[in-house]
Every structure is written in C-alpha cells, then in structure tokens.
Design a protein around this motif. Structure first.
Motif, mmCIF file in Angstrom:
data_model
loop_
_atom_site.group_PDB
_atom_site.id
_atom_site.type_symbol
_atom_site.label_atom_id
_atom_site.label_comp_id
_atom_site.label_asym_id
_atom_site.label_seq_id
_atom_site.Cartn_x
_atom_site.Cartn_y
_atom_site.Cartn_z
ATOM 1 N N MET A 59 0.814 -1.204 0.000
ATOM 2 C CA MET A 59 0.000 0.000 0.000
ATOM 3 C C MET A 59 0.858 1.269 0.000
ATOM 4 O O MET A 59 0.576 2.225 -0.720
ATOM 5 C CB MET A 59 -0.935 -0.027 1.224
ATOM 6 C CG MET A 59 -2.122 0.919 1.133
ATOM 7 S SD MET A 59 -3.214 0.749 2.583
ATOM 8 C CE MET A 59 -3.884 -0.903 2.306
ATOM 9 N N MET A 60 1.923 1.282 0.806
ATOM 10 C CA MET A 60 2.746 2.488 0.884
ATOM 11 C C MET A 60 3.530 2.712 -0.402
ATOM 12 O O MET A 60 3.797 3.852 -0.798
ATOM 13 C CB MET A 60 3.686 2.426 2.089
ATOM 14 C CG MET A 60 4.709 1.308 2.047
ATOM 15 S SD MET A 60 5.603 1.149 3.621
ATOM 16 C CE MET A 60 6.502 2.687 3.662
ATOM 17 N N SER A 61 3.855 1.614 -1.103
ATOM 18 C CA SER A 61 4.567 1.753 -2.357
ATOM 19 C C SER A 61 3.656 2.253 -3.467
ATOM 20 O O SER A 61 4.015 3.165 -4.219
ATOM 21 C CB SER A 61 5.178 0.403 -2.751
ATOM 22 O OG SER A 61 5.761 0.474 -4.033
ATOM 23 N N GLY A 69 4.473 5.975 -2.902
ATOM 24 C CA GLY A 69 5.797 5.923 -3.504
ATOM 25 C C GLY A 69 6.910 5.719 -2.503
ATOM 26 O O GLY A 69 8.075 6.033 -2.794
ATOM 27 N N TRP A 70 6.603 5.220 -1.317
ATOM 28 C CA TRP A 70 7.616 4.982 -0.284
ATOM 29 C C TRP A 70 8.241 3.611 -0.494
ATOM 30 O O TRP A 70 7.566 2.608 -0.669
ATOM 31 C CB TRP A 70 6.985 5.054 1.103
ATOM 32 C CG TRP A 70 6.448 6.424 1.429
ATOM 33 C CD1 TRP A 70 6.897 7.613 0.959
ATOM 34 C CD2 TRP A 70 5.354 6.726 2.302
ATOM 35 N NE1 TRP A 70 6.175 8.655 1.482
ATOM 36 C CE2 TRP A 70 5.216 8.147 2.322
ATOM 37 C CE3 TRP A 70 4.487 5.982 3.091
ATOM 38 C CZ2 TRP A 70 4.248 8.803 3.078
ATOM 39 C CZ3 TRP A 70 3.520 6.617 3.847
ATOM 40 C CH2 TRP A 70 3.403 8.026 3.837
ATOM 41 N N GLY A 71 9.568 3.543 -0.418
ATOM 42 C CA GLY A 71 10.296 2.308 -0.669
ATOM 43 C C GLY A 71 10.673 1.557 0.588
ATOM 44 O O GLY A 71 10.107 1.763 1.675
ATOM 45 N N ASP A 72 11.689 0.708 0.450
ATOM 46 C CA ASP A 72 12.089 -0.167 1.549
ATOM 47 C C ASP A 72 12.596 0.603 2.755
ATOM 48 O O ASP A 72 12.392 0.190 3.903
ATOM 49 C CB ASP A 72 13.166 -1.140 1.066
ATOM 50 C CG ASP A 72 12.616 -2.177 0.099
ATOM 51 O OD1 ASP A 72 11.372 -2.334 0.049
ATOM 52 O OD2 ASP A 72 13.424 -2.818 -0.608
ATOM 53 N N GLY A 73 13.291 1.714 2.499
ATOM 54 C CA GLY A 73 13.802 2.489 3.629
ATOM 55 C C GLY A 73 12.665 3.009 4.484
ATOM 56 O O GLY A 73 12.727 2.962 5.727
ATOM 57 N N GLU A 74 11.629 3.539 3.865
ATOM 58 C CA GLU A 74 10.474 4.038 4.616
ATOM 59 C C GLU A 74 9.736 2.897 5.300
ATOM 60 O O GLU A 74 9.225 3.060 6.417
ATOM 61 C CB GLU A 74 9.528 4.801 3.686
ATOM 62 C CG GLU A 74 10.098 6.092 3.137
ATOM 63 C CD GLU A 74 10.343 7.125 4.239
ATOM 64 O OE1 GLU A 74 9.679 7.057 5.299
ATOM 65 O OE2 GLU A 74 11.207 7.999 4.042
ATOM 66 N N SER A 103 6.196 11.364 6.045
ATOM 67 C CA SER A 103 6.779 10.057 5.720
ATOM 68 C C SER A 103 6.898 9.226 6.985
ATOM 69 O O SER A 103 6.946 9.769 8.109
ATOM 70 C CB SER A 103 8.170 10.210 5.095
ATOM 71 O OG SER A 103 9.098 10.657 6.068
ATOM 72 N N PRO A 104 6.979 7.889 6.870
ATOM 73 C CA PRO A 104 7.152 7.030 8.037
ATOM 74 C C PRO A 104 8.446 7.318 8.807
ATOM 75 O O PRO A 104 8.458 7.248 10.041
ATOM 76 C CB PRO A 104 7.162 5.619 7.432
ATOM 77 C CG PRO A 104 6.334 5.739 6.197
ATOM 78 C CD PRO A 104 6.696 7.081 5.649
ATOM 79 N N CYS A 105 9.523 7.641 8.106
ATOM 80 C CA CYS A 105 10.775 7.890 8.822
ATOM 81 C C CYS A 105 10.682 9.151 9.676
ATOM 82 O O CYS A 105 11.245 9.218 10.783
ATOM 83 C CB CYS A 105 11.937 8.002 7.833
ATOM 84 S SG CYS A 105 12.453 6.388 7.154
ATOM 85 N N SER A 106 9.960 10.176 9.204
ATOM 86 C CA SER A 106 9.744 11.389 10.006
ATOM 87 C C SER A 106 8.904 11.063 11.231
ATOM 88 O O SER A 106 9.164 11.552 12.338
ATOM 89 C CB SER A 106 9.060 12.463 9.170
ATOM 90 O OG SER A 106 9.908 12.894 8.118
#
Length: 290
Positions: free
Chosen positions: A200-202, A206-211, A276-279
């Motif tokens: 879903m996030m991809s 457009g979030w990849g493996d890092g996110e 973003s998930p990382c934030s």
C-alpha cells in the motif's frame, strides 16, 4: 407374439408422432398420403365416385387397412395418443436427467423436493400403450390423465431447476465468503499486515524499503502489528494506535476487524502529519508518541 406386435405398434406410433411434431410439414404429409391412396386404388381398380351424401373414408386408415389386411382404430385417436405418449416420455426424460444431476451434486435445496416423481405418469403411459385392448372412453380418459400428468411433471421439473439454480448460487456465495474470510484472516496476521502495508505504501505514496523499515519499527513499538491491540490507559486502538479508534472509520466501516483498513488510515495519518514514516519514527523516538 401379440405382445411383441403391440410393442412394435406402440414404438411405431410414437416414432411417427415425434416426426409429425418435429417436421411441421402437414401439407407435404397429406399430399403423400393422398397420392398413396389414389395410387393404391388405381392399382386394384377401386376408383369410383362416392354416392351423393356418402362419407369420405379416412385416407390413412384405408391405406393402413389395405396394406395390413386388418381393420384399424380411428386414426385421430391413435395419433393423439401417440403424440401424448411422445410428449410425456420427453417430459419424463428431462425430469429424470435433472433429478439425477441434482442427486449427484449433493447440494442442499433448502427444503425443496430434490427429485421429480414420475411413477404415476409412467403407469399411465404403459396403460395407454396397450390401448388396442381399451375402449374409446378408456383411451380418452387415460389420454387426459397423461396430458395432465405431463403438465405436472413439466411444472415440477421447472421448480426443481429453479431450486437447483438457487442452491448453486448459494454454494458459490458460500465459497466466495469462505475465500474472503481466509484472505482476511491471512491479512490480519503480523506478516500479512506487513505485506499489506508494504504494498500500500509503495503503490499509493511511492515509499520504498527504507520508509518501510521506519514504519516497521514504529508500528512494532506501538502495537506489534496486532490489529486487535488496545491501550487501556489511553484508549489507542489497532495497528497504528489511533486515538480514539473510531477515527479509523473514515477508512472503512470494518476498521475494528480488518488490518488493511487500519493500515490505510494509519498511512494516511502519517502522510498528513509527518510526510513520511521515517519522520514519524523520528518523532516517536524523540517524544515517545507520534
């Protein structure tokens, strides 16, 4: 010998009746029969003008009698009975075939009869088949019974077909529901929820493996990816720990039972609040909440 002759005559009558019903060529048939009568009469020198007021003989009966050398029953009653038997046998064949198919399917017809009973109609056909030994009144009565019985068999066959079709539809619906339940159960596992979130996030953000790595750390900390997680102290609910849990209804009415719905809401929240998930994961590490 007599029984064999009757059986052959009955088979011949039914075959002729089927051909007459199917061909729909009465003019051609009449022309052929009439030509045969005239030809036979000319051959034996029997052609003569009928007397005034005399009844014209039945052409079919005359030819049959001439060829076989024996008197025949009234042509119309024989034809009507043969056609009645033919139609009745067709109805019974259809009923028997459908009953066998339903039995082989093993489907539950929800209380509807699972077969068409053709016992009475079979008995009437058999008796009508021996009509040479019956009076005209008995033939008429049996023909009427057979016609009525045929109509009943046709109606019962149609009802069975309808009940069978409904049972087939119920089976398909049950199989689809079972498949959906199995898919939901798989999606609601930890690994299933993670796979859903990754896809879903991809596709949507457009979030990849890092996110995803950040998201995995965030939601492992919050709920362990358990869609049934509930914080008794604050009331946070589900995989993303929405507070209150009813907020997730904006993503779907099944938010309490479907991990995918919770994930959809959680990703939307992260996108709006943190980008973003990382934030979001960084904020959680700093503040112990997000």
């Amino acid at each position: 010998m007599l029984q064999n002759t009757r059986a052959l005559r009955r088979a011949s009558d039914v075959a002729e009746a089927r051909a007459a019903v199917t061909s729909r060529r009465p003019k051609w048939i009449f022309g052929t029969v009439a030509a045969g009568v005239v030809g036979a009469a000319l051959t034996v020198g029997l052609v003569s003008a009928p007397a005034a007021g005399a009844e014209i003989p039945d052409a079919v009966a005359d030819v049959t009698s001439f060829v076989t050398g024996s008197p025949q029953p009234t042509g119309k009653s024989v034809d009507d009975s043969a056609i009645t038997i033919s139609l009745a046998e067709d109805a019974m064949s259809a009923a028997t075939a459908l009953s066998s198919e339903v039995a082989a399917s093993g489907l539950d017809l929800a209380g509807a009869p699972a077969a068409v009973d053709t016992t009475d109609l079979t008995a009437w056909i058999d008796r009508l088949g021996d009509r040479d030994d019956l009076s005209a009144r008995e033939v008429t009565s049996l023909t009427a019974y057979t016609v009525t019985g045929t109509d009943e068999i046709v109606a019962e066959t149609a009802a069975l077909q309808q009940a069978y079709a409904a049972a087939q539809q119920r089976k398909v619906a049950e199989e689809q529901a079972a498949a959906a339940a199995a898919a939901l159960a798989q999606a609601n596992t930890v690994e299933g929820a993670k796979a859903t979130a990754r896809q879903m996030m991809s596709s949507q953000y457009g979030w990849g493996d890092g996110e995803f790595s950040c998201l995995n750390s965030l939601w492992t900390k919050e709920s362990g990816w358990n869609y049934q997680a509930y914080n008794k102290n604050g009331g946070a609910t589900g995989i993303p720990q929405a507070l209150p849990g009813s907020k997730m209804a904006s993503a779907g009415s099944d938010w309490q039972t479907n991990a995918a719905t919770q994930i959809a809401w959680g990703l939307g929240y992260i996108d709006r609040a943190y980008g973003s998930p990382c934030s979001a994961w960084g904020h959680s590490q700093a503040s112990n909440w997000y």
